[in-house]
Design an enzyme around this catalytic site. Structure first.
Site, PDB file in Angstrom:
ATOM      1  N   HIS A  51      -8.940   1.710   6.958  1.00 11.97           N
ATOM      2  CA  HIS A  51      -8.775   1.857   5.500  1.00 11.97           C
ATOM      3  C   HIS A  51      -7.818   0.799   4.976  1.00 11.97           C
ATOM      4  O   HIS A  51      -6.683   1.127   4.633  1.00 11.97           O
ATOM      5  CB  HIS A  51      -8.241   3.243   5.179  1.00 11.97           C
ATOM      6  CG  HIS A  51      -8.429   3.651   3.751  1.00 11.97           C
ATOM      7  ND1 HIS A  51      -7.545   3.334   2.756  1.00 11.97           N
ATOM      8  CD2 HIS A  51      -9.402   4.372   3.158  1.00 11.97           C
ATOM      9  CE1 HIS A  51      -7.953   3.862   1.613  1.00 11.97           C
ATOM     10  NE2 HIS A  51      -9.083   4.496   1.839  1.00 11.97           N
ATOM     11  N   PHE A  52      -8.081  -0.316   4.798  1.00 10.91           N
ATOM     12  CA  PHE A  52      -9.267  -1.097   5.163  1.00 10.91           C
ATOM     13  C   PHE A  52      -8.777  -2.205   6.073  1.00 10.91           C
ATOM     14  O   PHE A  52      -7.702  -2.747   5.818  1.00 10.91           O
ATOM     15  CB  PHE A  52      -9.945  -1.659   3.918  1.00 10.91           C
ATOM     16  CG  PHE A  52     -10.331  -0.587   2.923  1.00 10.91           C
ATOM     17  CD1 PHE A  52     -11.498   0.143   3.094  1.00 10.91           C
ATOM     18  CD2 PHE A  52      -9.518  -0.290   1.843  1.00 10.91           C
ATOM     19  CE1 PHE A  52     -11.864   1.127   2.180  1.00 10.91           C
ATOM     20  CE2 PHE A  52      -9.878   0.701   0.930  1.00 10.91           C
ATOM     21  CZ  PHE A  52     -11.050   1.411   1.095  1.00 10.91           C
TER      22      PHE A  52
END
Length: 145
Positions: A51-52
């Protein structure tokens, strides 16, 4: 800021453990009323792997969980609630205003506004450098562990 409860003391109050314990220390505390915690957000947090990978942002749901854990400290450190667990029973009016990224210090503030029996409600906000990252209203249910 003075530390009221350190990491190990927090683990004596709430049942959360790594990788899901999201408060590093408590810097303000009024039993059953208010708690302010800090989370040093590191690039090594497991959630940043997905994420991410190329644009690390702390998931909003984990910011709200960190706020809920902070509220749980306020409610569970009383003599009558020692050894109990605070379950996340609801969230209202949640808004995200700023991304939280590696290197940030997340200040988590929860004010308990109502307790009726085993149910508690509170207002919560998370800030980074004085800027609002998240605000919400939380509902907790206290029960035996």
């Amino acid at each position: 800021m003075e530390t009221i409860f350190d990491y190990n003391q927090i683990k004596q109050i709430i049942p959360h453990r790594q990788p899901f314990l999201l408060i590093d220390r408590v810097v303000e505390y009024e039993e059953g009323k208010r708690c302010v915690g800090l989370k040093q957000v590191s690039g090594n947090e497991p959630f940043f792997q997905g994420h991410f990978p190329d644009y690390a942002v702390m998931p909003g749901v984990l910011i709200t969980e960190a706020l809920a854990q902070t509220g749980a400290v306020a409610m569970l450190n009383s003599e009558e609630n020692k050894g109990k667990i605070a379950l996340f029973a609801g969230i209202d009016k949640c808004r995200f205003k700023k991304q939280v990224t590696p290197g940030d210090t997340l200040m988590l503030e929860v004010e308990i506004t109502k307790i009726k029996g085993p149910i508690g409600k509170g207002t919560a906000k998370a800030t980074v450098d004085g800027q609002l990252a998240c605000s919400c209203e939380l509902t907790f249910a206290i029960q035996n562990a």
